[in-house]
Design an enzyme around this catalytic site. Structure first.
Site, mmCIF file in Angstrom:
data_model
loop_
_atom_site.group_PDB
_atom_site.id
_atom_site.type_symbol
_atom_site.label_atom_id
_atom_site.label_comp_id
_atom_site.label_asym_id
_atom_site.label_seq_id
_atom_site.Cartn_x
_atom_site.Cartn_y
_atom_site.Cartn_z
ATOM 1 N N PHE A 116 30.233 13.682 38.675
ATOM 2 C CA PHE A 116 28.930 14.299 38.995
ATOM 3 C C PHE A 116 29.063 15.772 39.344
ATOM 4 O O PHE A 116 28.097 16.526 39.266
ATOM 5 C CB PHE A 116 28.243 13.528 40.127
ATOM 6 N N LYS A 117 30.263 16.227 39.737
ATOM 7 C CA LYS A 117 30.421 17.627 40.130
ATOM 8 C C LYS A 117 30.086 18.581 38.992
ATOM 9 O O LYS A 117 29.720 19.727 39.239
ATOM 10 C CB LYS A 117 31.820 17.866 40.672
ATOM 11 N N ASP A 118 30.190 18.113 37.726
ATOM 12 C CA ASP A 118 29.825 18.964 36.594
ATOM 13 C C ASP A 118 28.376 19.441 36.683
ATOM 14 O O ASP A 118 28.060 20.553 36.263
ATOM 15 C CB ASP A 118 29.973 18.189 35.275
ATOM 16 N N MET B 234 28.404 22.324 39.148
ATOM 17 C CA MET B 234 29.364 23.361 38.794
ATOM 18 C C MET B 234 28.957 24.090 37.517
ATOM 19 O O MET B 234 29.148 25.294 37.394
ATOM 20 C CB MET B 234 30.735 22.717 38.644
#
Ligand SMILES: *Cc1c(COP(=O)(O)O)cnc(C)c1O
Length: 476
Positions: A114-116, A119
């Site tokens: 999920f960090k994509d 980011m």
């Protein structure tokens, strides 16, 4: 919107002013000075928007100092089809597991976590601000896996930014290593340190401890307290509510509250959900899920927050949640107590190693909608098995933590949205253990594992790191 510091020592500043800074100058965290109220009519007017356009609306609530056309360009690039397949965040019903249970797919981006989603927005927004101000930034970080690869994939090939990412030599999974080391853009430098993750972090700290060196080399970070990441994470809470209520008629929608279950570590993801709820997105409860490192579950159950030391942090099979000091919790406690009470009580944490807010505990659920739970390795395996058996869908161990808590807490009549924070293929070994078979094969992953890798090796030596930075850093 203006941002202020939880510690009270910063003049109000706009989004692009706080975007590049980590902590506020007084050591606090930056929080919005007030939140806009989203009416039912506003939410309805957003129902037809594709993800990137919804992102412009939601991030635009925070980034009031960025012209709307510019923001639209940034979100269109961040959520383009070459980064995220349409519709960016898909919802999958898990009706056979439980009536009203849905999976919200947050891990469709380039590094399968999920960090994509946050980011990739920073990967557009930060170069935009740097170009505007005639600056450069060298992102220096230490990673044990997910954050580093998401940052590298967001900034690869971007103007004005380089990434220098330290990782522990030989201690990441094959997939994590391949996601990082396969990049060969000149602005990405992977450094494998002869040591463990803590050594990598200590090297970064040692470099940052010298303000002159830091300023001369324009060194910065994009960690989980970054305001841009929080703003970008609010988008999928709005999106998920809209998609979950698409099939309802107008009156039902007006009462269409949902519960959301969130695999949590640093309290970054769920804090964004809290902001969305405060702004008026019809979220009834936020279900916080932890693994055995359960300081946050303890806080929401008892009101007492006792961070643990690194030695007391367990290595679990949902490793991205192996955190015992939740860096974003200060933001929530500030809101819970208000500025004056916060400044009186927060120092107790430094002084005694614990913060006792048990007098506030009833408000955590009644006012803010939080409920929480812990799961174990066995619970994760059982959840993975249950979901594949009943629905044919493989989930990863982090998502399994949230499924465990959701199934324990959900109530009839309230749809429960489980945030899927990573793809099963990224944590294949645990998934294989759960289903008693081979690791799931994923075409993209097999290709990735074959790609040539690029990495510099470094001894655990801060002078050697300084030399490497001097050689590699972008300068204005
Ligand atoms: C980072 C991460 C989490 C924890 O998110 P926080 O914002 O730190 O609470 C959960 N699952 C996965 C897969 C992650 O990468």
């Amino acid at each position: 919107m203006q941002f202020i510091s939880t510690r009270g020592g910063m003049a109000p500043a706009g989004f692009t002013e706080v975007l590049l800074s980590g902590l506020a100058p007084d050591g606090g965290l930056t929080v919005p000075d007030s939140l806009p109220a989203l009416t039912a009519a506003t939410l309805e007017s957003w129902r037809g928007l594709p993800y990137a356009e919804l992102a412009t609306e939601v991030i635009g609530l925070f980034a009031t100092d960025v012209p709307r056309e510019d923001l639209a360009r940034l979100t269109a690039a961040a959520y383009a089809p070459d980064r995220f397949p349409s519709p960016v965040v898909p919802l999958t019903p898990l009706t056979r597991v439980a009536e009203g249970l849905d999976l919200v797919g947050l891990s469709e981006g380039p590094t399968m976590a999920f960090k994509d989603l946050a980011m990739q927005f920073l990967g557009q927004a930060i170069p935009y601000v740097l170009a505007r101000d005639g600056r450069v930034l060298n992102v220096l970080g230490a990673t044990s896996g997910d954050t580093g690869s998401a940052a590298e994939h967001a900034f690869r090939g971007q103007e004005g930014v380089s990434v220098i990412m330290l990782s522990p030599h030989g201690r990441m999974s094959d997939v994590q290593r391949a996601q990082m080391y396969s990049l060969d853009e000149p602005n990405i430098l992977n450094v494998a340190v002869h040591g463990v993750f803590d050594d990598c972090q200590n090297l970064v700290k040692a470099v940052n401890a010298n303000p002159e060196f830091k300023a001369r080399n324009s060194i910065g970070a994009v960690n989980s307290i970054n305001v841009g990441r929080i703003a970008a994470q609010c988008v999928y809470y709005v999106w998920a509510w809209l998609r979950a209520t698409d099939e309802l008629d107008a009156t039902e929608r007006a009462h269409g509250q949902v519960d959301v279950a969130v695999p949590s570590g640093n309290f970054g993801n769920i804090y964004a959900g809290h902001l969305a709820r405060e702004m008026g997105v019809p979220i009834r409860r936020l279900m916080l899920a932890t693994n055995e490192n359960n300081v946050l579950d303890e806080f929401f159950r008892t009101g007492v927050y006792t961070p643990r030391s690194r030695e007391d942090t367990l290595a679990t099979s949902s490793p991205s949640m192996d955190i015992s000091r939740a860096s974003n919790l200060e933001r929530f406690v500030f809101e819970l107590l208000g500025a004056d009470e916060f400044s009186r009580r927060w120092p107790e944490l430094e002084e005694t190693g614990s913060l006792d807010l048990s007098d506030q505990q009833p408000r955590l659920e009644s006012e803010f909608g939080f409920t929480s739970g812990t799961s174990t390795h066995e619970d994760r395996l059982a959840a993975i098995r249950l979901v594949i058996t009943l629905s044919g869908r493989l989930i990863d161990p982090h998502t399994a933590d949230a499924v465990t808590v959701a199934l324990a807490r959900m109530e009839p009549g309230f749809p429960t949205l489980v945030l899927e924070t990573a793809k099963a293929a990224k944590f294949g070994a645990t998934v294989a253990e759960a289903i008693g078979g081979e690791q799931p094969v994923d075409e993209a992953v097999s290709e990735l594992l074959k790609a040539p890798q690029h990495v510099a090796e470094l001894d655990d030596d801060v002078d050697a790191l300084r030399t490497l930075i001097e050689e590699h850093a972008l300068r204005r």
